[in-house]
Every structure is written in C-alpha cells, then in structure tokens.
Motif scaffolding. Structure first.
Motif, mmCIF file in Angstrom:
data_model
loop_
_atom_site.group_PDB
_atom_site.id
_atom_site.type_symbol
_atom_site.label_atom_id
_atom_site.label_comp_id
_atom_site.label_asym_id
_atom_site.label_seq_id
_atom_site.Cartn_x
_atom_site.Cartn_y
_atom_site.Cartn_z
ATOM 1 N N VAL A 105 0.846 -1.193 0.000
ATOM 2 C CA VAL A 105 0.000 0.000 0.000
ATOM 3 C C VAL A 105 0.883 1.245 0.000
ATOM 4 O O VAL A 105 1.649 1.475 0.939
ATOM 5 C CB VAL A 105 -0.940 0.021 1.219
ATOM 6 N N ALA A 106 0.780 2.038 -1.057
ATOM 7 C CA ALA A 106 1.545 3.278 -1.169
ATOM 8 C C ALA A 106 0.759 4.432 -0.555
ATOM 9 O O ALA A 106 -0.471 4.481 -0.651
ATOM 10 C CB ALA A 106 1.858 3.571 -2.631
ATOM 11 N N TYR A 107 1.476 5.365 0.063
ATOM 12 C CA TYR A 107 0.839 6.538 0.663
ATOM 13 C C TYR A 107 1.849 7.681 0.685
ATOM 14 O O TYR A 107 3.059 7.470 0.539
ATOM 15 C CB TYR A 107 0.361 6.225 2.092
ATOM 16 N N THR A 113 2.220 10.656 8.472
ATOM 17 C CA THR A 113 1.345 11.619 7.804
ATOM 18 C C THR A 113 -0.116 11.240 8.033
ATOM 19 O O THR A 113 -0.434 10.109 8.413
ATOM 20 C CB THR A 113 1.616 11.648 6.291
ATOM 21 N N PHE A 114 -1.004 12.170 7.744
ATOM 22 C CA PHE A 114 -2.426 11.852 7.844
ATOM 23 C C PHE A 114 -2.807 10.789 6.818
ATOM 24 O O PHE A 114 -3.707 9.981 7.061
ATOM 25 C CB PHE A 114 -3.279 13.112 7.665
ATOM 26 N N SER A 115 -2.138 10.773 5.667
ATOM 27 C CA SER A 115 -2.391 9.712 4.688
ATOM 28 C C SER A 115 -2.013 8.354 5.257
ATOM 29 O O SER A 115 -2.690 7.347 5.002
ATOM 30 C CB SER A 115 -1.597 9.979 3.403
ATOM 31 N N HIS A 116 -0.938 8.299 6.036
ATOM 32 C CA HIS A 116 -0.515 7.053 6.673
ATOM 33 C C HIS A 116 -1.559 6.581 7.671
ATOM 34 O O HIS A 116 -1.958 5.403 7.674
ATOM 35 C CB HIS A 116 0.835 7.267 7.364
ATOM 36 N N ARG A 145 2.138 -0.887 -10.847
ATOM 37 C CA ARG A 145 1.929 -2.131 -10.091
ATOM 38 C C ARG A 145 3.080 -2.455 -9.138
ATOM 39 O O ARG A 145 3.299 -3.600 -8.769
ATOM 40 C CB ARG A 145 1.661 -3.311 -11.037
ATOM 41 N N ARG A 146 3.793 -1.427 -8.720
ATOM 42 C CA ARG A 146 4.748 -1.611 -7.626
ATOM 43 C C ARG A 146 4.011 -1.610 -6.288
ATOM 44 O O ARG A 146 4.565 -2.007 -5.265
ATOM 45 C CB ARG A 146 5.803 -0.506 -7.647
ATOM 46 N N ALA A 147 2.770 -1.134 -6.308
ATOM 47 C CA ALA A 147 1.889 -1.178 -5.139
ATOM 48 C C ALA A 147 0.547 -1.735 -5.581
ATOM 49 O O ALA A 147 0.095 -1.489 -6.701
ATOM 50 C CB ALA A 147 1.719 0.213 -4.540
ATOM 51 N N ASP A 148 -0.086 -2.511 -4.703
ATOM 52 C CA ASP A 148 -1.411 -3.051 -5.001
ATOM 53 C C ASP A 148 -2.492 -1.999 -4.813
ATOM 54 O O ASP A 148 -3.506 -1.996 -5.519
ATOM 55 C CB ASP A 148 -1.699 -4.251 -4.092
ATOM 56 N N LEU A 149 -2.276 -1.109 -3.843
ATOM 57 C CA LEU A 149 -3.237 -0.054 -3.538
ATOM 58 C C LEU A 149 -2.479 1.220 -3.207
ATOM 59 O O LEU A 149 -1.301 1.180 -2.843
ATOM 60 C CB LEU A 149 -4.123 -0.440 -2.352
ATOM 61 N N GLY A 150 -3.154 2.342 -3.324
ATOM 62 C CA GLY A 150 -2.607 3.614 -2.894
ATOM 63 C C GLY A 150 -3.658 4.400 -2.144
ATOM 64 O O GLY A 150 -4.861 4.238 -2.392
ATOM 65 N N VAL A 151 -3.233 5.236 -1.218
ATOM 66 C CA VAL A 151 -4.154 6.084 -0.457
ATOM 67 C C VAL A 151 -3.772 7.535 -0.723
ATOM 68 O O VAL A 151 -2.640 7.946 -0.463
ATOM 69 C CB VAL A 151 -4.093 5.772 1.049
ATOM 70 N N ARG A 273 -11.251 13.733 3.009
ATOM 71 C CA ARG A 273 -11.723 12.555 2.282
ATOM 72 C C ARG A 273 -10.555 11.969 1.489
ATOM 73 O O ARG A 273 -9.862 12.682 0.762
ATOM 74 C CB ARG A 273 -12.861 12.959 1.343
ATOM 75 N N PHE A 274 -10.332 10.676 1.656
ATOM 76 C CA PHE A 274 -9.254 9.967 0.988
ATOM 77 C C PHE A 274 -9.831 8.932 0.031
ATOM 78 O O PHE A 274 -10.868 8.323 0.308
ATOM 79 C CB PHE A 274 -8.362 9.247 2.001
ATOM 80 N N PHE A 275 -9.146 8.725 -1.091
ATOM 81 C CA PHE A 275 -9.468 7.645 -2.009
ATOM 82 C C PHE A 275 -8.458 6.521 -1.838
ATOM 83 O O PHE A 275 -7.259 6.770 -1.642
ATOM 84 C CB PHE A 275 -9.409 8.111 -3.463
ATOM 85 N N ILE A 276 -8.941 5.288 -1.916
ATOM 86 C CA ILE A 276 -8.077 4.115 -2.049
ATOM 87 C C ILE A 276 -8.102 3.739 -3.519
ATOM 88 O O ILE A 276 -9.173 3.430 -4.065
ATOM 89 C CB ILE A 276 -8.560 2.957 -1.167
ATOM 90 N N ILE A 277 -6.957 3.790 -4.169
ATOM 91 C CA ILE A 277 -6.882 3.548 -5.607
ATOM 92 C C ILE A 277 -6.153 2.239 -5.893
ATOM 93 O O ILE A 277 -5.328 1.784 -5.099
ATOM 94 C CB ILE A 277 -6.177 4.707 -6.344
ATOM 95 N N GLY A 278 -6.488 1.637 -7.023
ATOM 96 C CA GLY A 278 -5.845 0.401 -7.445
ATOM 97 C C GLY A 278 -5.627 0.417 -8.949
ATOM 98 O O GLY A 278 -6.159 1.282 -9.662
#
Length: 385
Positions: A105-107, A113-116, A145-151, A273-278
């Motif tokens: 999970v990338a952030y 951080t607040f993203s963390h 695709r170095r990360a499965d998800l990002g915030v 508001r945060f998005f979880i992206i893939g």
C-alpha cells in the motif's frame, strides 16, 4: 452493624480476591475460545487464498468488508461498543487479506502523515506500507503495479479539493476502489518548550491553510514554509530550536517533540476525504457511487447538457470541479461524483448519451460510500457510515 476489625477486613479482601480470580479464569476461558475461532477463521481465509491462487483478482473487497462490518454492528448486543468492535474487526479483516496474499500500500510519506493514518484506518496494520515522497509518486506506484493499492487525499471540508490528486487522475490509469473520510486535528510541535521561541513553522500546504487564522493570531511574525507532508515537516525540526511543525499529535512521540498547542485548526469540524486507488476496477456487483472525468466541447450549453441528462435520470451530483488540462491553455477537465453505479444496466442508454455529449468520458471507479473515522486523537475510531 459489626465494627470494622482486621479480621473482617482480611475476610472481605479474601472474598474479593476469590471473586476476581473466578472472573479472570472466566476471561481466560473466553480468550481460549476466541483464539480457537480466530484460527478457524484464518484457516478459511487461507483456503480462499489457495483457491484464488494464480488469479489476478484483488484481495481488497471493499463491499464485502462493508457488509461484514454492517452485519456485525447490527447484531452487536453490547456491552462492547460498536466502534471498538469495528476496530477489532478492521484488524481481523486486514490479517485475512494478508493470509490470502501480501498487500503493498503506497501513501504520501514518511511515516506519520495523515495519509498514513488514513491508510491504517481503512486497511488495518497488516499490509506492507510503502511511503512515497509525493502524491504523484503514489499514483505512479499503483499504475506501475509496484503497489497493489494507494491512499491519496482528495478534499478537505475546510480548504476544498487537493488539486494534485485530481491532476494525477488525468495522467495515470488507476481506479478508485473505496473512500474513507477522516476527522483530523492539528498540533503545533517543536523541540522547543515555549511557543514564544518559534520563528519558523513548517507543514504541508493543506494544514497550513487549515490553521491560518490560528497562526496569524498566535505566531504573526513566524515564517511559514510549505513541505511535502506533515511528517516531513516534523523531521526538519532536528537542530532547529526556533522552528515548529504542524501535524498529528502522534508525531510528537514518534520524533521526540513537544506539543506546544493542540488543537490549532481554525474550525473543529475538520474532515479529509481519501481515495483508495488500485490498478484495476473493483468489478463488484453492487456499488454506491461513481466518480468520472470528462471534457465537453467549447460551446455554450455543453456542460448544461451533460448535467441535465444526469438530472433527468434522478442522479444526484455531489461534487463537480474543473481542472486545467496539462499542455492545453484554457482547456479544462471536469471531475464529478455521482450517487449511483453508472455501470449498471439501467444506465446503459444514459452512459451512451453522455459519451455522445462529451469529448471524453472516463469512469474512475464505482465504490461504496465511505466510512467516517476519527483521526483527531489517533484512536482511529469509526464514527458512522
């Protein structure tokens, strides 16, 4: 009433210890049952992972997790508070995903951080968290695709949209998997022990804006210097005894800093508001919201036509924002949130019409309505759906 004597006191103490011992033995017995059931659940998760081996389907299933949480909250008889129950299950679900397949999970980093904190509130502590230097780096890590998800942060209730995030949706082929809204609070942190010594304040531009009135009142002469993140700001304080940073209170313990003031945001009801992206669409059966990017012809009424088609179908538009198109002067792309799953069969004709009325239309993702989580004091308590 019998007079108090050493013998009576000793007898009462003995009775209390016996009662407490019995209760503790009962707790130990329940713990054993919980442990057995947790491992049984883990075994089922491993079996799911084995059956999905070789398939590229995402491990993170936001609607499935939402259904689990809602069902448990509805069936909970107490006295365990629902927020505590959901916090426990957030980690159980996080562990279950890890057993099926490790998640990266990338952030926006560094750690703290607040993203963390938002990433952990949404996904638990089991993923491998990958701190990135910029929001753009988060998008790139997911797209490559170095990360499965990002915030990534999308918008703040006080300061509006985080433009960088919208801009990177234009540049990277990623999809929104889920959203989470977090209540945030800011603290003034420093190696100094007195606010009177502060001459410089570091932080990310968003917290600086959210605390602008407080800074003007309490540190009117201080230099305000933007940084890539709140955690990066805290790291800059080493060796600067007249500097402070703005960030989460937990950064103080993480970096050995003093909390000079907290909370310092201009308005207490401060949400991000945060998005979880893939890298792929979620492809789930039932979804609540859709986010889109679109451009329209440069002629009168073109935007109105798009909006009127949405209104004609009874679709509520909850966000609409324009951003400049990179490399094209005075040309803009529109970002919109719709309260519907635009990919459903009932909207097939509408979607075709929208594509005819726009120069480009890209569905960024269809996803569940996000949970609301309190990050203000670091407890990540869920406040509602």
């Amino acid at each position: 009433m019998a007079p108090e004597t050493p013998e009576n006191a000793a007898s009462a103490q003995g009775t209390l210890e016996e009662a407490l011992l019995e209760l503790r033995n009962g707790i130990d017995a329940v713990d054993g049952q919980i442990l057995t059931l947790l491992n049984k659940r883990a075994g089922l998760s491993l079996e799911v992972g084995r059956r999905k081996a070789g398939r590229q389907s995402a491990v993170f299933k936001p609607f499935r997790e939402q259904e689990v949480m809602e069902r448990l909250a509805a069936k909970n008889p107490g006295p365990l508070p629902v927020p505590h129950l959901l916090a426990i299950y957030r980690e159980i679900l996080s562990s279950s995903r890890r057993l099926q397949r490790p998640e990266r999970v990338a952030y926006l980093g560094p750690e703290g951080t607040f993203s963390h904190f938002a990433a952990m509130a949404a996904l638990g502590h089991s993923p491998d968290f990958l701190p990135q230097t910029t929001i753009g780096d988060v998008f790139e890590a997911v797209a490559d695709r170095r990360a499965d998800l990002g915030v990534v942060p999308l918008e703040n209730s006080l300061q509006g949209t985080v433009g960088q995030s919208l801009d990177h949706f234009q540049r990277h082929e990623v999809f929104i998997q889920a959203e989470i809204s977090c209540r945030v609070s800011h603290a003034l942190l420093s190696t100094a022990g007195d606010i009177e010594r502060i001459e410089t304040v570091y932080s990310h531009p968003q917290p600086l804006a959210q605390c602008a009135a407080w800074l003007k009142t309490h540190l009117p002469g201080a230099r305000i210097i933007p940084t890539d993140s709140t955690a990066a700001a805290a790291l800059r304080l080493a060796g600067e005894p007249t500097a402070a940073s703005i960030g989460h209170v937990r950064l103080a313990a993480m970096h050995g800093l003093n909390i000079l003031a907290s909370p310092i945001e201009d308005m207490p009801d401060n949400w991000t508001r945060f998005f979880i992206i893939g890298p792929e669409d979620t492809k789930q059966q039932t979804r609540d919201k859709t986010s889109v990017l679109f451009t329209v012809p440069n002629k009168p009424g073109s935007l109105y036509q798009v909006l009127s088609h949405l209104a004609g179908e009874g679709i509520n538009l909850t966000k609409l924002e324009s951003r400049p198109i990179r490399g094209e002067k005075w040309q803009y792309v529109f970002f919109a949130d719709l309260q519907c799953d635009l990919t459903r069969e009932e909207y097939k004709k509408l979607l075709a019409t929208l594509r005819e009325q726009t120069l480009s239309l890209r569905i960024l993702g269809c996803y569940p309505v996000g949970r609301q989580v309190n990050l203000a004091d670091g407890d990540m308590e869920q406040t509602g759906d």
